[in-house]
Design a protein around this motif. Sequence first.
Motif, PDB file in Angstrom:
ATOM      1  N   ILE B 105      78.303   5.708 -60.109  1.00 52.48           N
ATOM      2  CA  ILE B 105      77.589   5.728 -58.837  1.00 52.48           C
ATOM      3  C   ILE B 105      78.367   6.495 -57.777  1.00 52.48           C
ATOM      4  O   ILE B 105      77.813   7.363 -57.081  1.00 52.48           O
ATOM      5  CB  ILE B 105      77.293   4.282 -58.393  1.00 52.48           C
ATOM      6  CG1 ILE B 105      76.230   3.705 -59.344  1.00 52.48           C
ATOM      7  CG2 ILE B 105      76.828   4.240 -56.937  1.00 52.48           C
ATOM      8  CD1 ILE B 105      75.784   2.322 -59.046  1.00 52.48           C
ATOM      9  N   TYR B 117      68.252   6.620 -56.379  1.00 47.46           N
ATOM     10  CA  TYR B 117      68.221   7.414 -57.612  1.00 47.46           C
ATOM     11  C   TYR B 117      69.373   7.013 -58.541  1.00 47.46           C
ATOM     12  O   TYR B 117      69.205   6.907 -59.751  1.00 47.46           O
ATOM     13  CB  TYR B 117      68.320   8.905 -57.264  1.00 47.46           C
ATOM     14  CG  TYR B 117      68.775   9.782 -58.407  1.00 47.46           C
ATOM     15  CD1 TYR B 117      67.875  10.239 -59.366  1.00 47.46           C
ATOM     16  CD2 TYR B 117      70.121  10.130 -58.544  1.00 47.46           C
ATOM     17  CE1 TYR B 117      68.301  11.027 -60.425  1.00 47.46           C
ATOM     18  CE2 TYR B 117      70.548  10.918 -59.602  1.00 47.46           C
ATOM     19  CZ  TYR B 117      69.636  11.366 -60.537  1.00 47.46           C
ATOM     20  OH  TYR B 117      70.061  12.131 -61.589  1.00 47.46           O
ATOM     21  N   LYS B 121      69.741   5.474 -62.655  1.00 44.75           N
ATOM     22  CA  LYS B 121      70.337   6.550 -63.461  1.00 44.75           C
ATOM     23  C   LYS B 121      71.644   6.066 -64.104  1.00 44.75           C
ATOM     24  O   LYS B 121      71.907   6.325 -65.281  1.00 44.75           O
ATOM     25  CB  LYS B 121      70.602   7.762 -62.565  1.00 44.75           C
ATOM     26  CG  LYS B 121      71.141   8.976 -63.284  1.00 44.75           C
ATOM     27  CD  LYS B 121      70.053   9.661 -64.097  1.00 44.75           C
ATOM     28  CE  LYS B 121      70.620  10.775 -64.954  1.00 44.75           C
ATOM     29  NZ  LYS B 121      69.590  11.348 -65.824  1.00 44.75           N
ATOM     30  N   GLU B 124      70.887   3.833 -66.996  1.00 40.42           N
ATOM     31  CA  GLU B 124      70.414   4.600 -68.159  1.00 40.42           C
ATOM     32  C   GLU B 124      71.597   5.267 -68.861  1.00 40.42           C
ATOM     33  O   GLU B 124      71.706   5.265 -70.088  1.00 40.42           O
ATOM     34  CB  GLU B 124      69.382   5.643 -67.691  1.00 40.42           C
ATOM     35  CG  GLU B 124      68.724   6.414 -68.817  1.00 40.42           C
ATOM     36  CD  GLU B 124      69.338   7.800 -69.038  1.00 40.42           C
ATOM     37  OE1 GLU B 124      69.537   8.157 -70.205  1.00 40.42           O
ATOM     38  OE2 GLU B 124      69.623   8.516 -68.047  1.00 40.42           O
ATOM     39  N   ARG B 154      79.204  10.434 -67.120  1.00 40.51           N
ATOM     40  CA  ARG B 154      79.375  10.796 -65.720  1.00 40.51           C
ATOM     41  C   ARG B 154      78.931  12.236 -65.459  1.00 40.51           C
ATOM     42  O   ARG B 154      78.373  12.544 -64.402  1.00 40.51           O
ATOM     43  CB  ARG B 154      80.849  10.620 -65.345  1.00 40.51           C
ATOM     44  CG  ARG B 154      81.137  10.649 -63.879  1.00 40.51           C
ATOM     45  CD  ARG B 154      82.624  10.560 -63.621  1.00 40.51           C
ATOM     46  NE  ARG B 154      83.323  11.732 -64.134  1.00 40.51           N
ATOM     47  CZ  ARG B 154      84.613  11.981 -63.944  1.00 40.51           C
ATOM     48  NH1 ARG B 154      85.369  11.106 -63.296  1.00 40.51           N
ATOM     49  NH2 ARG B 154      85.161  13.077 -64.421  1.00 40.51           N
TER      50      ARG B 154
END
Lengths: 289, 313
Positions: B105, B117, B121, B124, B154
């Motif tokens: 993040i 978003y 994400k 996932e 990442r």
Amino acid sequence: MTENLTRRSGPSSAQPLTDEDYRITAHNRRFSALYSRNAKAVIARGLRATKSSNWLIMVSGFFEPVLYLISMGVGLGALVGDVVGPGGEPISYAAYIAPALLAVSAMNGAVYDSTWNVFFKMNFAKLYQGMLYTSLGPLDVAIGEIFLALLRGAMYATGFTAVMGMMGLITTPWALLMVPASVLIAFGFASFGMGITSYMKTFQQMDWINFVMLPMFLFSATFYPLSVYPQGIQWFIQALPLWHGVELLRQISVGTFTSATAIHILYYLVMILIGMVLTTSRLRKLFLK
Amino acid sequence: MPNSLTRDYVISARNLTKHYGDFAAVDDISFDVPAGESFGLLGPNGAGKSTTMRMIGGVSQRTSGSLSIMGLDPEQHGPQVRAHLGVVPQQDNLDEELRVRDNLIVYGRYFGLPLSYLKPKADELLEFAQLTEKAKSKVDSLSGGMKRRLTIARSLINEPKILLLDEPTTGLDPQARHILWDRLFRLKESGVTLILTTHYMDEAEQLCDRLVVVDKGKIMAEGSPSQLIREHSTREVLELRFGSERNTTVAAELQGIGDRLEPLPDRVLIYTHDGEAALEQVASRGLHPITSLVRRSSLEDVFLRLTGRSLVD
Ligand SMILES: Nc1ncnc2c1ncn2[C@@H]1O[C@H](COP(=O)(O)OP(=O)(O)OP(=O)(O)O)[C@@H](O)[C@H]1O
Ligand SMILES: [Mg+2]
């Protein structure tokens, strides 16, 4: 940055990329090679990281000047008795050295954060290496780190001022201005420190920084007035930044302002300006190998 | 500024050179990568692959030459170019002070992406990296392969259009490697450009549309895997083992068989269009290897031929 925000929501919904997607138009802003206006992401990261670690270092940074104040101010102060304050009035020895210790702590914290800390995160933790593979530029990283250093400095200064209050060393509300003045001092040192770190290649070279800092700490009218020195040495010390910080905070602590106050502040404003120009011009050397 | 020469290429390098002191780590290389291609850089240790990758990422300054990524110079427009890049560096550089999910993040925040978003994400990507269980763990409690998976996850946080993968599968177990390959195939299908370095030839053959072999900072050959094999090797290879003492001495007695002979410490390779025939010739000279094997030429043979070194040295 905005072009990022209009992206599709996930790979499952992805349309294959077209030639159009691969076309970008250059921003030609100033500093667009170095800066993406996103230093806040670096700051947010720093805050999140301190939440989980570093408590010991944080706390020790607060206690160091407090311990000096207790041992020297109270202990040594019992021998010394009252001394002449910045306005000519007698004050206790503890009240005399407390603002000086605050200035030293602002200097130490800022220098540590902008030199050792930056050097470590650059060369060992590889933190900046990761950051610089994103849209962040070196200037975002530098601004973010300096801001964090100043924030920490402000917290320490607040804590130290509170301790001074509890020890009965504060006699005027002007003393609260020591907090922003400490931040000014820290800013001066931090902006310079990062520029200097860009010249450093090894840990041995980093040690030279301590070599400069320790005498400055001992001799900048921290524990006794400048008047004990011969004239030539006085001039030399008056050219050094810490002396201006010590004198500035000492004046603020008793609410005595003279034309010298303006000179001390001006000294730091110029130091910040030169430091920022130096650091900005060295960013590529510092962050991009 | 896109110009007519580079417009069709996502990455365009011209006479790209990087010196460290007097030493040329990357020595005057030129290559072009069209959109959606997966492009491989192969070469022995120290060839200059990672240095090239760093210059593409704009984190290393070139000594001379020109480089254009999506029409922009990464040194002049680093932040803007990197907004579209995903990078898996050779050495993991995860944020050890943050927890696993926060690593994703916070990294996304560096791109200026909104949390609305990033949160789904990140979840996932944790799923993809098989690190969902570890979301709240500290990074230094992860195993080496897990860290690698997190680094790879990442690199996808900003849905990059160009993905730079520097030895991505080093340290991954076979299952994780196949999960990654699968993801890379899907990214390729969706038009993402992949730039890959690897020391695994099977990986290069599977993933790369085209590759260059570099050695000592120079490009030795360029082409698709099959093209390179055709141009730089024979159809078949006969591998003979005579025991580690004898391989090199026997090599002299094998002269003249096949097109080319390559004595290695552990085996002798004979390059020929017909391996079985070559093996018969060996026997007819009264030489009896401990083991023998006829196989098709692979990229490994090309590599050996071009760099004089085996890939994993
Ligand atoms: N920061 C540096 N300072 C000096 N020399 C460097 C530096 N980085 C790389 N080199 C040198 O440049 C050459 C190329 O290094 P590079 O990391 O690009 O190789 P590589 O092809 O990625 O190798 P590997 O397969 O081992 O990862 C090496 O000889 C290396 O010693
Ligand atoms: Mg490498």
